[in-house]
Design a protein around this motif. Sequence first.
Motif, short mmCIF file in Angstrom:
data_model
loop_
_atom_site.label_atom_id
_atom_site.label_comp_id
_atom_site.label_asym_id
_atom_site.label_seq_id
_atom_site.Cartn_x
_atom_site.Cartn_y
_atom_site.Cartn_z
N ILE A 179 0.84 -1.21 0.00
CA ILE A 179 0.00 0.00 0.00
C ILE A 179 0.87 1.25 0.00
O ILE A 179 0.60 2.21 -0.74
CB ILE A 179 -0.95 -0.01 1.21
CG1 ILE A 179 -1.96 -1.14 1.09
CG2 ILE A 179 -1.69 1.34 1.32
CD1 ILE A 179 -2.81 -1.35 2.34
N LEU A 180 1.91 1.25 0.81
CA LEU A 180 2.78 2.43 0.88
C LEU A 180 3.57 2.61 -0.40
O LEU A 180 3.91 3.75 -0.77
CB LEU A 180 3.68 2.35 2.10
CG LEU A 180 2.94 2.55 3.43
CD1 LEU A 180 3.83 2.21 4.61
CD2 LEU A 180 2.42 3.99 3.56
N ALA A 181 3.87 1.53 -1.11
CA ALA A 181 4.51 1.66 -2.42
C ALA A 181 3.57 2.35 -3.41
O ALA A 181 3.98 3.19 -4.21
CB ALA A 181 4.93 0.30 -2.95
N ARG A 219 8.60 -5.68 -4.30
CA ARG A 219 9.16 -5.65 -5.66
C ARG A 219 8.04 -5.74 -6.71
O ARG A 219 8.03 -4.99 -7.70
CB ARG A 219 10.15 -6.78 -5.83
CG ARG A 219 10.85 -6.83 -7.18
CD ARG A 219 11.99 -7.82 -7.18
NE ARG A 219 11.57 -9.18 -6.85
CZ ARG A 219 11.85 -9.80 -5.70
NH1 ARG A 219 12.55 -9.21 -4.75
NH2 ARG A 219 11.43 -11.05 -5.49
N THR A 220 7.10 -6.63 -6.49
CA THR A 220 6.01 -6.81 -7.44
C THR A 220 5.09 -5.60 -7.45
O THR A 220 4.66 -5.15 -8.53
CB THR A 220 5.22 -8.09 -7.10
OG1 THR A 220 6.11 -9.20 -7.08
CG2 THR A 220 4.11 -8.33 -8.11
N ALA A 221 4.77 -5.06 -6.28
CA ALA A 221 3.91 -3.88 -6.22
C ALA A 221 4.54 -2.71 -6.95
O ALA A 221 3.87 -1.98 -7.70
CB ALA A 221 3.62 -3.51 -4.77
N ARG A 222 5.84 -2.52 -6.76
CA ARG A 222 6.52 -1.41 -7.45
C ARG A 222 6.55 -1.64 -8.96
O ARG A 222 6.40 -0.69 -9.73
CB ARG A 222 7.93 -1.24 -6.89
CG ARG A 222 7.97 -0.55 -5.54
CD ARG A 222 9.36 -0.47 -4.97
NE ARG A 222 9.46 0.52 -3.90
CZ ARG A 222 10.52 0.68 -3.14
NH1 ARG A 222 11.60 -0.09 -3.32
NH2 ARG A 222 10.54 1.60 -2.19
N THR A 223 6.74 -2.87 -9.38
CA THR A 223 6.74 -3.17 -10.81
C THR A 223 5.36 -2.90 -11.41
O THR A 223 5.24 -2.31 -12.50
CB THR A 223 7.16 -4.62 -11.06
OG1 THR A 223 8.48 -4.83 -10.54
CG2 THR A 223 7.15 -4.95 -12.54
N LEU A 224 4.32 -3.31 -10.72
CA LEU A 224 2.97 -3.11 -11.22
C LEU A 224 2.62 -1.63 -11.31
O LEU A 224 1.99 -1.20 -12.28
CB LEU A 224 1.97 -3.84 -10.32
CG LEU A 224 2.00 -5.37 -10.39
CD1 LEU A 224 1.15 -5.96 -9.28
CD2 LEU A 224 1.52 -5.85 -11.75
N THR A 225 3.01 -0.84 -10.33
CA THR A 225 2.69 0.60 -10.38
C THR A 225 3.50 1.29 -11.48
O THR A 225 2.98 2.19 -12.15
CB THR A 225 2.95 1.29 -9.03
OG1 THR A 225 4.32 1.08 -8.64
CG2 THR A 225 2.03 0.77 -7.95
N ALA A 226 4.74 0.87 -11.67
CA ALA A 226 5.60 1.56 -12.64
C ALA A 226 5.32 1.12 -14.07
O ALA A 226 5.27 1.94 -14.99
CB ALA A 226 7.07 1.31 -12.30
#
Length: 202
Positions: A84-86, A135-142
């Motif tokens: 969530i914070l990512a 890592r996955t959350a950041r990849t999905l948002t980016a």
Amino acid sequence: MGVRLAGLLPGELDEPQAEVYRAITGGPRAAGPQAFPLTDEEGRLRGPFNAMLLSPPVGQALQAVGSAVRYASVLTDRARELAILAVAAHWGSAFEREAHEAVGRACGLTETEMAALRSGTEPDLPDPAEAATLRTARTLTAAGRLTDEEYAEAVRVLGERALFELTTLVGYYGLLALQLRVFAGEEPPAPATETNEERQGT
């Protein structure tokens, strides 16, 4: 941040709106100690919840998705709050960051870890599932996608159910961040400015 949508007092709600209000304030979000208040001093819903009253059918479904990803997921509390914070950092959502840093502290996130999440740097996460979640959350948002290799790695570490719940979480909190920009006037983060050295190619 200037609020664009006036909050409704509990006594001003019609019955469909009141059902949404009760689901938010009387459901699992309200059980036990609250890390952040759901309402202001007069009972108006805060943050993204206020806009959910505009369309009770959509608002009821949306709050139910949020409740499920927070309280019925196989993700651990720490992993969930890392993700969530990512999302909050990607969108520059002050409300999401402040609210879920409070939740994160209650779940055991350290100030050092949360500072890394705010800045986009890598926190030291010895737990493989937490590291894979972030890592996955950041990849999905980016990127808005996972490569075959990223998908296989996420499934290997997290499992298919957790990955499904994680993608739902990333989408849900991205949607809330968008609604906070529209209805609460949150401003996106300012673009980074180049230094003199970068402009000169040094």
